[in-house]
Design a protein around this motif. Structure first.
Motif, PDB file in Angstrom:
ATOM      1  N   HIS A  97       0.809  -1.223   0.000  1.00 11.79           N
ATOM      2  CA  HIS A  97       0.000   0.000   0.000  1.00 11.79           C
ATOM      3  C   HIS A  97       0.841   1.271   0.000  1.00 11.79           C
ATOM      4  O   HIS A  97       0.326   2.350   0.275  1.00 11.79           O
ATOM      5  N   THR A  98       2.147   1.149  -0.283  1.00 15.53           N
ATOM      6  CA  THR A  98       3.000   2.330  -0.370  1.00 15.53           C
ATOM      7  C   THR A  98       4.088   2.066  -1.395  1.00 15.53           C
ATOM      8  O   THR A  98       4.184   0.961  -1.948  1.00 15.53           O
ATOM      9  N   SER A  99       4.915   3.048  -1.660  1.00 15.26           N
ATOM     10  CA  SER A  99       5.969   2.881  -2.659  1.00 15.26           C
ATOM     11  C   SER A  99       7.164   2.157  -2.061  1.00 15.26           C
ATOM     12  O   SER A  99       7.345   2.107  -0.846  1.00 15.26           O
ATOM     13  N   SER A 103       8.778   2.722   1.687  1.00 22.27           N
ATOM     14  CA  SER A 103       8.851   1.533   2.544  1.00 22.27           C
ATOM     15  C   SER A 103      10.275   1.303   3.036  1.00 22.27           C
ATOM     16  O   SER A 103      10.503   0.987   4.203  1.00 22.27           O
ATOM     17  N   THR A 145       6.107  12.068   3.146  1.00 25.56           N
ATOM     18  CA  THR A 145       4.682  11.731   3.188  1.00 25.56           C
ATOM     19  C   THR A 145       3.733  12.915   3.064  1.00 25.56           C
ATOM     20  O   THR A 145       2.551  12.726   2.779  1.00 25.56           O
ATOM     21  N   LYS A 154       0.393  11.615   2.645  1.00 27.76           N
ATOM     22  CA  LYS A 154       0.398  10.268   2.087  1.00 27.76           C
ATOM     23  C   LYS A 154       0.557   9.205   3.174  1.00 27.76           C
ATOM     24  O   LYS A 154       0.757   8.038   2.871  1.00 27.76           O
ATOM     25  N   GLU A 159       1.922   3.138   5.126  1.00 24.08           N
ATOM     26  CA  GLU A 159       2.969   3.778   5.918  1.00 24.08           C
ATOM     27  C   GLU A 159       2.839   3.393   7.401  1.00 24.08           C
ATOM     28  O   GLU A 159       3.842   3.162   8.087  1.00 24.08           O
TER      29      GLU A 159
END
Length: 339
Positions: A97-99, A103, A145, A154, A159
């Motif tokens: 659910h994040t890049s 991460s 973020t 974000k 996150e």
């Protein structure tokens, strides 16, 4: 007293050891990019179960002659596996659910969080340098973020899960420092890897364990299991017998840089000034928190024999958080503190 590990590199092995640690950091950084690409097709728990089962079998086969079994070692290794497996699940579900770059940077917070938790749990004094690292990490987190001009952030479920994994990794490092000794380091690592495989398999059972369907996905799983798992475990055990823990910690703290580099090179995400500034702040914070206190770099003081801690006793005493105490022992024994 200056040991061969703390001097400049003279022999080929001395020069090769830090390069091996850097190679490990590159491999670990690449896992974020590889995993991020696969999580659209395979559930995180399924992927981890397959990956760590293969890693445990291969790692155990490679080092089986060096294993020293005991009930205590198996129990401690199982606890390490439970903690590390939980961190892996949190991190991998968060990665979905994040890049990959975010991460990587957020996972690296474990280096900063470890001395803070050590201070809370073990009543150790937290150094001012560590608080500076926390401030830098916070700035880096904000840069990564917060979306400028949009009034939004974000920082979502991905996150949050990744930060939670960093906290669990920090707990894992502290516990490793409590139980790890040089003579049982390899055995603990093997049991831990098997424990991670069991934890991830249990997590995957409710929905059934799905195996990779593409040949490319199987190659990726084998890459993460054999190179990023088994090979790096063997390399680290060897390299850290020749490189000081502080130097090892600093080298391995470059992992998030490689995570971002691979993600950007693969076109998974664009390069931005926010990524550069936020990532730089977080990497500096990691390096600051992993440096030793000056008091630990002085000549050792000779004390009466009856007060000397028995050799290979692991981390037991109260030290200043941020002095690289628990972190030092973890890096000596844990083949993959964040993967």
């Amino acid at each position: 007293m200056i040991t061969s590990r703390d001097r400049l590199f003279y022999s080929p092995a001395d020069r090769l050891a830090p390069l091996s640690l850097l190679f490990m950091a590159v491999l670990w950084g690449s896992t974020f990019f590889v995993l991020h690409d696969m999580l659209d097709r395979i559930d995180a728990a399924d992927l981890l179960a397959v990956r760590f089962t293969i890693a445990a079998v291969v790692f155990g086969a490679v080092v089986h002659r060096k294993l020293l079994w005991s009930r205590t070692t198996v129990r401690q290794g199982a606890i390490l596996g439970l903690i590390f497996g939980s961190a892996q699940l949190l991190q991998t579900y968060g990665l979905a659910h994040t890049s990959a770059s975010i991460s990587g940077f957020l996972t690296g917070l474990y280096v900063v969080v470890t001395p803070i938790l050590e201070g809370v749990l073990l009543k150790a004094r937290v150094r001012q340098r560590v608080w500076l690292a926390v401030a830098l990490a916070t700035v880096g987190l904000a840069a990564l973020t917060i979306v400028p001009g949009a009034g939004t952030t974000k920082f979502g479920i991905g996150e949050a899960l990744t930060v939670a994994s960093a906290l669990v990794y920090a707990i894992h490092i502290i516990y490793t420092g409590r139980v790890a000794t040089q003579d049982k380091a390899v055995t603990l690592a093997v049991v831990q890897t098997a424990g991670v495989a069991v934890v991830c398999t249990i997590a995957a059972l409710p929905g059934g364990i799905g195996l990779p369907q593409r040949a490319s996905d199987w190659w990726a799983v084998l890459y993460m299991a054999l190179l990023c798992g088994a090979l790096t475990a063997v390399l680290q055990v060897w390299a850290q017998s020749k490189v000081s823990p502080t130097r090892a910690a600093v080298i391995m703290s470059t992992e998030p840089i490689w995570a971002a580099t691979f993600a950007i090179m693969a076109g998974q995400e664009p390069f931005s000034m926010r990524t550069l500034l936020g990532g730089t702040a977080m990497v500096i914070a990691m390096i600051l928190s992993s440096l030793p206190d000056r008091s630990m770099m002085r000549e050792p003081v000779v004390v009466p024999a009856q007060t000397v801690t028995p050799p290979r006793a692991g981390y037991r005493g109260r030290r200043s958080a941020g002095s690289n105490s628990a972190l030092t022992h973890a890096y000596r024994s844990d083949p993959d503190p964040a993967h």
